[in-house]
Design a protein around this motif. Structure first.
Motif, PDB file in Angstrom:
ATOM      1  N   ARG A  59       1.143  -1.686  -0.080  1.00  0.00           N
ATOM      2  CA  ARG A  59       0.707  -0.518  -0.043  1.00  0.00           C
ATOM      3  C   ARG A  59       0.582   1.473   0.111  1.00  0.00           C
ATOM      4  O   ARG A  59      -0.433   1.796  -0.200  1.00  0.00           O
ATOM      5  CB  ARG A  59      -1.196  -0.124   0.843  1.00  0.00           C
ATOM      6  CG  ARG A  59      -2.101  -1.416   0.848  1.00  0.00           C
ATOM      7  CD  ARG A  59      -2.008  -1.574   2.169  1.00  0.00           C
ATOM      8  NE  ARG A  59      -3.764  -2.425   2.341  1.00  0.00           N
ATOM      9  CZ  ARG A  59      -4.221  -2.684   3.482  1.00  0.00           C
ATOM     10  NH1 ARG A  59      -3.623  -2.573   4.453  1.00  0.00           N
ATOM     11  NH2 ARG A  59      -4.456  -4.227   3.198  1.00  0.00           N
ATOM     12  N   VAL A  60       2.374   1.155   0.042  1.00  0.00           N
ATOM     13  CA  VAL A  60       3.280   2.601   0.213  1.00  0.00           C
ATOM     14  C   VAL A  60       3.647   1.841  -1.209  1.00  0.00           C
ATOM     15  O   VAL A  60       4.069   3.307  -1.399  1.00  0.00           O
ATOM     16  CB  VAL A  60       3.820   2.522   1.706  1.00  0.00           C
ATOM     17  CG1 VAL A  60       4.861   3.945   1.811  1.00  0.00           C
ATOM     18  CG2 VAL A  60       2.685   3.080   2.900  1.00  0.00           C
ATOM     19  N   ALA A  61       4.922   1.033  -1.012  1.00  0.00           N
ATOM     20  CA  ALA A  61       6.257   1.463  -1.873  1.00  0.00           C
ATOM     21  C   ALA A  61       5.675   0.863  -3.255  1.00  0.00           C
ATOM     22  O   ALA A  61       5.932   1.461  -4.238  1.00  0.00           O
ATOM     23  CB  ALA A  61       7.258   0.062  -1.566  1.00  0.00           C
ATOM     24  N   LEU A  62       4.433  -0.021  -3.925  1.00  0.00           N
ATOM     25  CA  LEU A  62       4.347  -0.339  -5.007  1.00  0.00           C
ATOM     26  C   LEU A  62       3.610   0.571  -5.519  1.00  0.00           C
ATOM     27  O   LEU A  62       3.945   0.774  -6.448  1.00  0.00           O
ATOM     28  CB  LEU A  62       3.364  -1.887  -4.858  1.00  0.00           C
ATOM     29  CG  LEU A  62       2.971  -2.094  -5.857  1.00  0.00           C
ATOM     30  CD1 LEU A  62       4.624  -2.952  -7.096  1.00  0.00           C
ATOM     31  CD2 LEU A  62       2.152  -3.446  -6.020  1.00  0.00           C
ATOM     32  N   PRO A  63       2.365   1.616  -5.356  1.00  0.00           N
ATOM     33  CA  PRO A  63       2.205   2.640  -5.285  1.00  0.00           C
ATOM     34  C   PRO A  63       2.573   3.802  -5.248  1.00  0.00           C
ATOM     35  O   PRO A  63       2.646   4.632  -6.126  1.00  0.00           O
ATOM     36  CB  PRO A  63       0.742   2.846  -4.819  1.00  0.00           C
ATOM     37  CG  PRO A  63       1.293   1.708  -3.164  1.00  0.00           C
ATOM     38  CD  PRO A  63       2.121   0.928  -3.766  1.00  0.00           C
ATOM     39  N   ALA A  64       4.019   3.676  -4.915  1.00  0.00           N
ATOM     40  CA  ALA A  64       5.077   4.432  -4.907  1.00  0.00           C
ATOM     41  C   ALA A  64       4.202   5.899  -4.508  1.00  0.00           C
ATOM     42  O   ALA A  64       4.403   7.455  -4.696  1.00  0.00           O
ATOM     43  CB  ALA A  64       5.182   5.196  -5.993  1.00  0.00           C
ATOM     44  N   LEU A  65       3.794   6.092  -2.367  1.00  0.00           N
ATOM     45  CA  LEU A  65       3.573   7.095  -2.237  1.00  0.00           C
ATOM     46  C   LEU A  65       4.201   7.439  -1.225  1.00  0.00           C
ATOM     47  O   LEU A  65       5.375   6.634  -0.378  1.00  0.00           O
ATOM     48  CB  LEU A  65       1.983   6.282  -1.666  1.00  0.00           C
ATOM     49  CG  LEU A  65       0.364   6.392  -2.008  1.00  0.00           C
ATOM     50  CD1 LEU A  65       0.163   5.260  -1.598  1.00  0.00           C
ATOM     51  CD2 LEU A  65       0.807   6.728  -3.368  1.00  0.00           C
ATOM     52  N   ASP A  66       3.500   8.209  -1.117  1.00  0.00           N
ATOM     53  CA  ASP A  66       5.312   9.625  -0.189  1.00  0.00           C
ATOM     54  C   ASP A  66       4.873   8.622   1.242  1.00  0.00           C
ATOM     55  O   ASP A  66       3.449   9.774   1.778  1.00  0.00           O
ATOM     56  CB  ASP A  66       5.065  10.902  -0.283  1.00  0.00           C
ATOM     57  CG  ASP A  66       5.956  11.431   0.855  1.00  0.00           C
ATOM     58  OD1 ASP A  66       6.286  11.193   1.500  1.00  0.00           O
ATOM     59  OD2 ASP A  66       5.808  13.196   0.459  1.00  0.00           O
ATOM     60  N   ALA A  67       5.937   8.461   1.873  1.00  0.00           N
ATOM     61  CA  ALA A  67       5.543   7.596   3.485  1.00  0.00           C
ATOM     62  C   ALA A  67       5.524   8.933   4.072  1.00  0.00           C
ATOM     63  O   ALA A  67       4.665   8.301   5.327  1.00  0.00           O
ATOM     64  CB  ALA A  67       6.338   7.020   3.433  1.00  0.00           C
ATOM     65  N   ARG A  68       6.354   9.815   3.693  1.00  0.00           N
ATOM     66  CA  ARG A  68       6.126  10.970   5.141  1.00  0.00           C
ATOM     67  C   ARG A  68       4.962  11.854   5.259  1.00  0.00           C
ATOM     68  O   ARG A  68       4.151  12.362   5.755  1.00  0.00           O
ATOM     69  CB  ARG A  68       6.762  12.337   4.285  1.00  0.00           C
ATOM     70  CG  ARG A  68       8.728  11.350   4.990  1.00  0.00           C
ATOM     71  CD  ARG A  68      10.280  12.519   4.449  1.00  0.00           C
ATOM     72  NE  ARG A  68      11.121  12.016   4.513  1.00  0.00           N
ATOM     73  CZ  ARG A  68      12.204  11.278   5.129  1.00  0.00           C
ATOM     74  NH1 ARG A  68      11.839  12.240   6.261  1.00  0.00           N
ATOM     75  NH2 ARG A  68      13.291  11.068   5.690  1.00  0.00           N
ATOM     76  N   ARG A  69       4.315  12.006   3.794  1.00  0.00           N
ATOM     77  CA  ARG A  69       2.467  12.461   3.923  1.00  0.00           C
ATOM     78  C   ARG A  69       1.713  11.899   4.577  1.00  0.00           C
ATOM     79  O   ARG A  69       0.710  12.350   4.891  1.00  0.00           O
ATOM     80  CB  ARG A  69       2.996  13.449   2.235  1.00  0.00           C
ATOM     81  CG  ARG A  69       3.606  14.512   2.477  1.00  0.00           C
ATOM     82  CD  ARG A  69       3.642  14.454   1.128  1.00  0.00           C
ATOM     83  NE  ARG A  69       4.373  15.799   0.477  1.00  0.00           N
ATOM     84  CZ  ARG A  69       4.049  16.948   0.950  1.00  0.00           C
ATOM     85  NH1 ARG A  69       3.308  17.448   1.027  1.00  0.00           N
ATOM     86  NH2 ARG A  69       5.390  17.749   0.249  1.00  0.00           N
ATOM     87  N   LEU A  70       1.943  10.676   4.359  1.00  0.00           N
ATOM     88  CA  LEU A  70       0.986   9.870   4.452  1.00  0.00           C
ATOM     89  C   LEU A  70       0.520   8.745   6.114  1.00  0.00           C
ATOM     90  O   LEU A  70       1.565   9.248   6.653  1.00  0.00           O
ATOM     91  CB  LEU A  70       1.350   7.623   3.568  1.00  0.00           C
ATOM     92  CG  LEU A  70       0.255   7.009   3.013  1.00  0.00           C
ATOM     93  CD1 LEU A  70      -1.098   7.979   2.276  1.00  0.00           C
ATOM     94  CD2 LEU A  70       0.754   5.888   2.161  1.00  0.00           C
TER      95      LEU A  70
END
Length: 166
Positions: A59-70
């Motif tokens: 849910r974070v790495a694969l869709p390349a989401l920003d872990a600092r904002r999420l």
């Protein structure tokens, strides 16, 4: 028959929790720092989710989401499967195998009281089997009978031949 409560009594480390409002990056840092695979997402003592390494990958790495904002609450597994302290170890193993999960929050009367991992169960099974092998080896080599671990073992031994108790 061993219960989850028995395994929890052997653990000294506290359950690692995180708020649903925490930044995902901070939660990932905690997973890495503590070398653990999950954090219980809680609102006080109430479990609202679980945040695992799988959640990070899917849910974070694969869709390349920003872990600092999420926020953790956005990517956690909501309403996770839980187990009660009086559940059997065997039942817990079956549940984890069937559901393909590696971490189970332990909840009693709606409150988080612990966490059981597949590693805890494997360690318990290994130690239990090692003790059984040692007792049986001593028995076979004439060091006396193993201590009674099952009520039916004593009944069979006293009721018949020596082989009936093995």
């Amino acid at each position: 028959m061993a219960r989850i409560r028995d395994l929890l009594a052997l653990r000294r480390d506290p359950v690692e929790t995180v708020l649903p409002t925490a930044a995902v990056h901070a939660a990932i840092e905690r997973l890495v720092e503590r070398n653990i695979g999950s954090l219980v997402v809680s609102d006080g003592k109430r479990v609202v989710g679980i945040f695992t390494e799988r959640d990070v990958l899917r849910r974070v790495a694969l869709p390349a989401l920003d872990a600092r904002r999420l926020r953790v609450g956005e990517v956690m597994t909501a309403d996770p499967i839980t187990i009660e302290p009086d559940a059997t170890v065997e039942g817990c193993m079956a549940l984890m195998t069937r559901e393909r999960i590696r971490h189970l929050p332990v909840v009693e009367r709606g409150e988080l009281v612990g966490m059981i991992s597949i590693g805890d169960l494997v360690k318990y099974a290994s130690e239990t089997r090692a003790a059984e092998v040692e007792h049986l080896t001593r028995y076979i080599h004439g060091a006396g009978p193993p201590p009674p671990s099952r009520p039916d073992t004593r009944a069979r031994r006293s009721a018949g031949s020596r082989e009936a108790g093995v």
